[in-house]
Design a protein around this motif. Structure first.
Motif, PDB file in Angstrom:
ATOM      1  N   PRO A   1       0.733  -1.064  -0.055  1.00 33.80           N
ATOM      2  CA  PRO A   1      -0.112   0.001  -0.046  1.00 33.80           C
ATOM      3  C   PRO A   1       0.838   1.506  -0.031  1.00 33.80           C
ATOM      4  O   PRO A   1       0.319   2.174  -0.631  1.00 33.80           O
ATOM      5  CB  PRO A   1      -1.006  -0.153   1.267  1.00 33.80           C
ATOM      6  CG  PRO A   1      -0.964  -1.475   1.742  1.00 33.80           C
ATOM      7  CD  PRO A   1       0.313  -2.147   1.069  1.00 33.80           C
TER       8      PRO A   1
ATOM      9  N   ASP B   1      -4.383   5.149   3.926  1.00 35.09           N
ATOM     10  CA  ASP B   1      -5.302   4.190   3.084  1.00 35.09           C
ATOM     11  C   ASP B   1      -6.299   4.900   2.243  1.00 35.09           C
ATOM     12  O   ASP B   1      -7.201   4.616   1.661  1.00 35.09           O
ATOM     13  CB  ASP B   1      -6.246   3.362   4.071  1.00 35.09           C
ATOM     14  CG  ASP B   1      -6.810   4.470   5.228  1.00 35.09           C
ATOM     15  OD1 ASP B   1      -6.807   5.525   5.178  1.00 35.09           O
ATOM     16  OD2 ASP B   1      -7.972   3.770   5.675  1.00 35.09           O
TER      17      ASP B   1
ATOM     18  N   ILE C   1      -6.900   3.015  -0.661  1.00 32.22           N
ATOM     19  CA  ILE C   1      -5.860   2.049  -0.775  1.00 32.22           C
ATOM     20  C   ILE C   1      -5.792   1.121   0.406  1.00 32.22           C
ATOM     21  O   ILE C   1      -5.336   1.665   1.480  1.00 32.22           O
ATOM     22  CB  ILE C   1      -4.674   3.028  -0.839  1.00 32.22           C
ATOM     23  CG1 ILE C   1      -4.497   4.039  -1.919  1.00 32.22           C
ATOM     24  CG2 ILE C   1      -3.249   2.059  -1.083  1.00 32.22           C
ATOM     25  CD1 ILE C   1      -3.565   5.386  -1.872  1.00 32.22           C
ATOM     26  N   GLU C   2      -6.052  -0.140   0.119  1.00 37.68           N
ATOM     27  CA  GLU C   2      -6.311  -1.133   1.252  1.00 37.68           C
ATOM     28  C   GLU C   2      -5.731  -2.252   0.804  1.00 37.68           C
ATOM     29  O   GLU C   2      -5.643  -2.901  -0.186  1.00 37.68           O
ATOM     30  CB  GLU C   2      -7.857  -1.472   1.365  1.00 37.68           C
ATOM     31  CG  GLU C   2      -8.652  -0.076   1.521  1.00 37.68           C
ATOM     32  CD  GLU C   2     -10.149  -0.277   1.150  1.00 37.68           C
ATOM     33  OE1 GLU C   2     -11.007  -0.065   2.273  1.00 37.68           O
ATOM     34  OE2 GLU C   2     -10.438  -0.826   0.096  1.00 37.68           O
ATOM     35  N   PRO C   3      -5.149  -2.837   1.964  1.00 38.49           N
ATOM     36  CA  PRO C   3      -4.124  -4.258   1.810  1.00 38.49           C
ATOM     37  C   PRO C   3      -5.294  -5.257   1.334  1.00 38.49           C
ATOM     38  O   PRO C   3      -6.471  -5.279   1.766  1.00 38.49           O
ATOM     39  CB  PRO C   3      -3.527  -4.362   3.110  1.00 38.49           C
ATOM     40  CG  PRO C   3      -3.941  -3.305   3.942  1.00 38.49           C
ATOM     41  CD  PRO C   3      -4.975  -2.065   3.330  1.00 38.49           C
TER      42      PRO C   3
ATOM     43  N   THR D   1      -2.623  -4.745  -2.977  1.00 38.55           N
ATOM     44  CA  THR D   1      -3.050  -3.529  -2.711  1.00 38.55           C
ATOM     45  C   THR D   1      -4.499  -3.331  -3.600  1.00 38.55           C
ATOM     46  O   THR D   1      -4.217  -3.416  -4.540  1.00 38.55           O
ATOM     47  CB  THR D   1      -2.198  -2.367  -2.710  1.00 38.55           C
ATOM     48  OG1 THR D   1      -1.094  -2.750  -1.784  1.00 38.55           O
ATOM     49  CG2 THR D   1      -2.897  -1.170  -2.139  1.00 38.55           C
TER      50      THR D   1
END
Length: 174
Positions: free
Chosen positions: A41, A102, A124-126, A131
């Motif tokens: 990320p 995020d 922006i998320e794992p 990502t």
């Protein structure tokens, strides 16, 4: 089919022009696209949160050979501003209004070929070892632009977002 669309837009413009009350209704819109990138990320966030890095992945990069860019405010993150002027690209600016690991939020303002103020959010998320990036643009438009959006703009914006996310993925994964 294209002739029918043009005729419909002209007819609608005449109706709106003769009845200004119809313009008061400002329909909202939202475009959203997402992709998974095999990168951490923080690497993706760096490419989105630094407006200078957009030249590496923006779907609109290279469309206007004489594009004039101006960067101001913060170097990156909150307060960073990017403005453009071009014959094909029109005129506008982006301002980063929020930047967290995020999420990146931007105010997107168009001046030419038409005025518009939109909100852009990158989530922006794992996702496992990768990502997930979700690009959203939202705003309101008058009735005429809403109709033109449905007929012309909305499909083009979706394709542009897909192209930009593919380029972002390619850059982040190298």
């Amino acid at each position: 089919m294209k002739t029918k669309k043009v005729a419909l837009v002209r007819h609608f413009a005449t109706l709106v022009g003769s009845n200004r009350a119809n313009v008061a209704a400002m329909p909202s819109f939202e475009h959203r696209r997402s992709t998974v990138i095999a990168a951490p990320p923080a690497a993706v966030n760096a490419l989105v949160g630094d407006l200078h890095a957009w030249t590496k992945w923006s779907p609109w990069e290279g469309l206007d050979a004489n594009l004039q860019r101006t960067y101001s405010g913060s170097e990156k993150g909150v307060g960073a501003r990017y403005a453009w002027v071009g014959k094909k690209s029109g005129e506008g600016s982006m301002l980063v209004t929020n930047a967290t690991p995020d999420r990146i939020d931007l105010d997107l303002d168009f001046v030419k070929p038409f005025k518009a103020n939109n909100k852009v959010v990158f989530r922006i998320e794992p996702e496992g070892n990768a990502t997930r990036v979700t690009w959203t643009m939202s705003g309101t438009r008058n009735v005429l632009l809403a109709l033109m959006g449905k007929l012309f703009f909305d499909g083009m914006i979706g394709k542009d977002f897909d192209k930009g996310l593919a380029k972002l993925k390619a850059v982040a994964e190298t």
